[in-house]
Every structure is written in structure tokens, then in C-alpha cells.
Design an enzyme around this catalytic site. Structure first.
Site, PDB file in Angstrom:
ATOM      1  N   THR A  59       0.884   0.621   6.628  1.00 21.94           N
ATOM      2  CA  THR A  59       0.738  -0.392   5.658  1.00 21.94           C
ATOM      3  C   THR A  59       1.078  -1.837   6.226  1.00 21.94           C
ATOM      4  O   THR A  59       1.439  -1.898   7.494  1.00 21.94           O
ATOM      5  CB  THR A  59       1.964  -0.149   4.435  1.00 21.94           C
ATOM      6  OG1 THR A  59       2.137  -1.279   3.584  1.00 21.94           O
ATOM      7  CG2 THR A  59       3.367  -0.230   5.321  1.00 21.94           C
ATOM      8  N   GLY A  60       0.634  -2.665   5.780  1.00 19.21           N
ATOM      9  CA  GLY A  60       0.822  -4.178   6.305  1.00 19.21           C
ATOM     10  C   GLY A  60      -0.559  -4.847   6.571  1.00 19.21           C
ATOM     11  O   GLY A  60      -1.640  -4.408   5.979  1.00 19.21           O
TER      12      GLY A  60
ATOM     13  N   ASP B 144      -7.263  -1.571   6.631  1.00 19.11           N
ATOM     14  CA  ASP B 144      -7.319  -0.448   7.267  1.00 19.11           C
ATOM     15  C   ASP B 144      -7.039   0.962   6.508  1.00 19.11           C
ATOM     16  O   ASP B 144      -7.374   2.201   6.986  1.00 19.11           O
ATOM     17  CB  ASP B 144      -5.840  -0.308   8.499  1.00 19.11           C
ATOM     18  CG  ASP B 144      -4.739  -0.716   7.450  1.00 19.11           C
ATOM     19  OD1 ASP B 144      -4.861  -1.410   6.548  1.00 19.11           O
ATOM     20  OD2 ASP B 144      -3.613   0.071   7.724  1.00 19.11           O
TER      21      ASP B 144
ATOM     22  N   THR C  41       0.807  -1.202   0.032  1.00 15.66           N
ATOM     23  CA  THR C  41       0.075  -0.104   0.141  1.00 15.66           C
ATOM     24  C   THR C  41       0.687   1.265   0.123  1.00 15.66           C
ATOM     25  O   THR C  41       1.703   1.402   0.663  1.00 15.66           O
ATOM     26  CB  THR C  41      -0.844   0.019   1.275  1.00 15.66           C
ATOM     27  OG1 THR C  41      -1.567  -1.068   1.192  1.00 15.66           O
ATOM     28  CG2 THR C  41      -1.641   1.430   1.320  1.00 15.66           C
TER      29      THR C  41
HETATM   30  C1  SD4 Z   1      -4.923  -3.716   4.297  1.00 21.51           C
HETATM   31  N1  SD4 Z   1      -3.167  -2.352   4.986  1.00 21.51           N
HETATM   32  O1  SD4 Z   1      -5.735  -3.862   3.123  1.00 21.51           O
HETATM   33  C2  SD4 Z   1      -3.478  -2.961   3.371  1.00 21.51           C
HETATM   34  C3  SD4 Z   1      -2.524  -3.577   2.909  1.00 21.51           C
HETATM   35  C4  SD4 Z   1      -1.375  -3.014   2.768  1.00 21.51           C
HETATM   36  O2  SD4 Z   1       0.842  -3.164   1.769  1.00 21.51           O
HETATM   37  O3  SD4 Z   1      -0.949  -2.288   3.533  1.00 21.51           O
HETATM   38  N2  SD4 Z   1      -0.565  -3.228   2.056  1.00 21.51           N
HETATM   39  O4  SD4 Z   1      -4.846  -4.369   5.037  1.00 21.51           O
END
Ligand code: SD4
Length: 332
Positions: free
Chosen positions: A242-243, A222, A191
Site C-alpha cells: 500500500t502507499g 501498483d 488500499t
Molecule cells: C496506488 N498503491 O494506486 C495505491 C494507493 C494505495 O493506500 O496504496 N493507497 O498507488
């Protein structure tokens, strides 16, 4: 209709009353006394973003260095990744959910605490710009699914197939096992969250994603949730994440980090505390990555993550660099 106009229109008081608490939760009107004191020479303009998206920060810098607003800079900046079909976690070319729907989530927030968000948006390549339209042209903050898509068409956005040859092929391959796993730093999540301070010293942020690859249909992470994937308070600073979004939502991560900075922590300290809060709830889990990124009113930045590998890009008068971020665990 512009939000302000809408709210002033007394014939629409019911709708205004419904939207008011949401708006209030986005507008931070807390006392100024706890705000960290500003240094005499803040770093500005400045833009940072999650991961090494240097074309995105370069675009944002182009806007900022011409005296543009932080809001325009973050929108323009993250649109670069939304348009990049090789980035398979943002915008066109984002990976689908397990039923084969490419669904996008994004949000944007300005210096006045105004914010807009779209979730589960299909067939539109630039969700951040739709989120900005939600912020500026409606009395609402979040539009979802078909309603968001319909709104986008009304605003002049074009319908596009968001699959690429590559993501279609990968999806066909994935269906053979249908295994859902969040591989740490291995790009089933990348993200882009972006934070900027303009010449005037005002802060804005944006966050956009296709979410976790092969998620359950309907899942929203999120990234488009104000306070979780992004939060801006122009008195204090901003944060983005991110994550694995589920873990960020559970701690309202970006809001937490901004509040920690309000209480006097540096961006670095605040991001570390944010990750530690998450890890306190996940004592035996090592199978996920979270990266937080923060900036304060002085243009100081910081980041922290669960596993090594998360970096952030920073562009300021000091230069354009990819910053390595310290992690909670030393090895993934
Ligand atoms: C999510 N936080 O949809 C996002 C995914 C993400 O790097 O950050 N990817 O949970």
C-alpha cells in the site's frame, strides 16, 4: 471460455502464443530446493490485510473457518471495503482523478499462479470480482478501461455511479486549488491488500483501490500490477503493498518480497529489505508512505513501512488483532 480450455484449443494457437509468456511470468515454476522448510504446525487458516480493515478480515475469516478456499476468502474479504462508501480509497466512494473520473484498479492471484487484473475500471463497484472473472473466464490477465467495463457488463455486473455525496463535495473543493499531494497516512491512500492461507494450506491474495486521489487521468498504480501490488507463490508465501504505487512498481515490491522469503528471509525481514530498497532509490525523499505486508507458508506474518502509522489486521486461530508495524523513519 475458461483459460485452460482456451489454451488447449489448437485453433487458437496464435492468441495462446501471445498470452503464454504473460501466463508463464505469473506461474512460478522455480526449483523447490530453495523454498524455506515448512514447520510441522503451520498457522492456518489465517488472513491478513493492509490497514485496520477489521470487517474485511472478519468476512474472510468467516469463509476460511467454514473450510472455504483462500481465493474465495480474499475476494469476499476485500469486497467488504469495496462496498463501504465511507472508505474513500476503494470501490464505490473512492476519490476521483483530477478530471473527475472515479477509476478503480484491482487484482487477484491464486495458489496455482493464476491471476487476473483490471485497471482504470469505471462504473463498477467490485473490481476484484471482475479481476477474478478475467482470471477464470478469459485467456488474459489484465483488462483495462472501456474494455474491462464492457467485459464486466457481459459478466453481469451492474453499472453504478461510484461518486458519493462526500467525494463529490471534496472534489469540488479540491478543484479550487488543484494541488496534488500524497499526504502520509492521511487517507488519500488506503488500499486494501489481503493475503490468506486456507485449511489446506493454500495461499491466495487480492488487492483493490481507487488509487491516488486526484491523480492524472489514466494513471494506474501498483495495486493491480501482479508482482508490484500483489504476488503469491504457493510454495513460499505472499506479499502485498500500500502507499505510493510508483515507488512499489520501481522495485516490483511484492515479487521482491516473496523472492526474499524464498531465499530464507522471514516475512518481517523481507518487508524490511523491500522498504530499504525503495529508500535506497529515494535518499532525500521523506514525502511518501509505503507499507508492505507479507505471509509465508508457515503462517508467519510481517510488515514494514516508510513512516509510522501503517498497521495490518490479522485473523487466525490465535485471535483477531491490529498489528503495529515498524517503520524506516521514526517520525513522519
Ligand atoms: C496506488 N498503491 O494506486 C495505491 C494507493 C494505495 O493506500 O496504496 N493507497 O498507488
Amino acid at each position: 471460455m475458461k483459460r485452460r480450455k482456451f489454451l488447449k484449443n489448437s485453433s487458437l494457437t496464435t492468441a495462446a502464443a501471445i498470452s503464454a509468456p504473460i501466463i508463464a511470468s505469473c506461474n512460478n515454476t522455480e526449483t523447490k530446493k530453495e523454498t524455506p522448510s515448512t514447520v510441522s504446525n503451520p498457522v492456518k487458516p489465517i488472513v491478513v490485510c493492509t490497514w485496520d480493515f477489521k470487517n474485511a478480515t472478519a468476512k474472510a475469516w468467516e469463509v476460511l473457518s467454514k473450510g472455504g478456499t483462500a481465493l474465495d476468502a480474499v475476494e469476499e474479504g476485500v469486497r467488504v471495503e469495496e462496498a463501504d462508501e465511507k472508505n474513500e480509497t476503494v470501490g464505490k466512494g473512492g476519490r476521483p482523478d483530477r478530471d473527475g473520473n472515479v477509476t478503480l484498479d484491482a487484482c487477484i492471484m491464486d495458489k496455482d499462479g493464476n491471476c487476473g487484473s483490471v485497471v482504470y475500471l469505471q462504473n463498477i463497484a467490485h473490481p476484484v470480482s471482475v479481476a477474478r472473472k478475467v482470471m477464470e473466464e478469459t485467456p488474459h490477465i489484465v483488462l483495462a478501461g472501456r474494455g474491462a467495463e464492457q467485459f464486466a457488463y457481459e459478466q453481469g455486473f451492474k453499472k453504478e455511479d461510484l461518486f458519493t455525496e462526500s467525494t463529490r463535495k471534496q472534489y469540488e473543493e479540491w478543484k479550487k486549488t488543484s494541488k496534488y499531494e500524497t499526504i502520509i497516512n492521511i487517507e488519500n491512500h488506503d488500499t486494501i491488500g489481503m493475503l490468506a492461507i486456507d485449511e489446506k494450506g493454500d495461499i491466495a491474495g487480492a488487492c483493490t483501490t481507487s488509487g491516488m486521489a486526484y491523480k492524472v487521468a489514466g494513471r494506474v498504480g501498483d495495486s493491480p500490477i501482479i508482482g508490484a501490488g500483489l504476488f503469491i507463490d504457493n510454495e513460499v508465501g505472499g506479499a502485498t503493498a500500500t502507499g505510493v504505487g510508483e515507488e512499489v512498481i520501481r522495485t516490483v515490491g511484492s515479487f521482491l518480497i516473496v523472492e526474499l522469503m524464498r531465499q530464507g528471509k522471514s516475512p518481517q525481514e523481507a518487508c524490511e529489505e523491500g522498504v530499504k530498497r525503495i529508500m535506497a532509490k529515494n535518499k532525500d525523499r521523506k514525502d511518501f508512505q509505503i507499507g508492505f505486508l507479507a505471509i509465508n507458508k508457515n503462517g508467519e506474518t510481517g510488515g514494514y513501512c516508510v513512516h509510522p502509522g501503517f498497521t495490518y489486521r490479522e485473523y487466525s486461530p490465535k485471535g483477531h488483532e491490529n498489528v503495529q508495524v515498524k517503520s524506516f523513519y521514526e517520525k513522519a
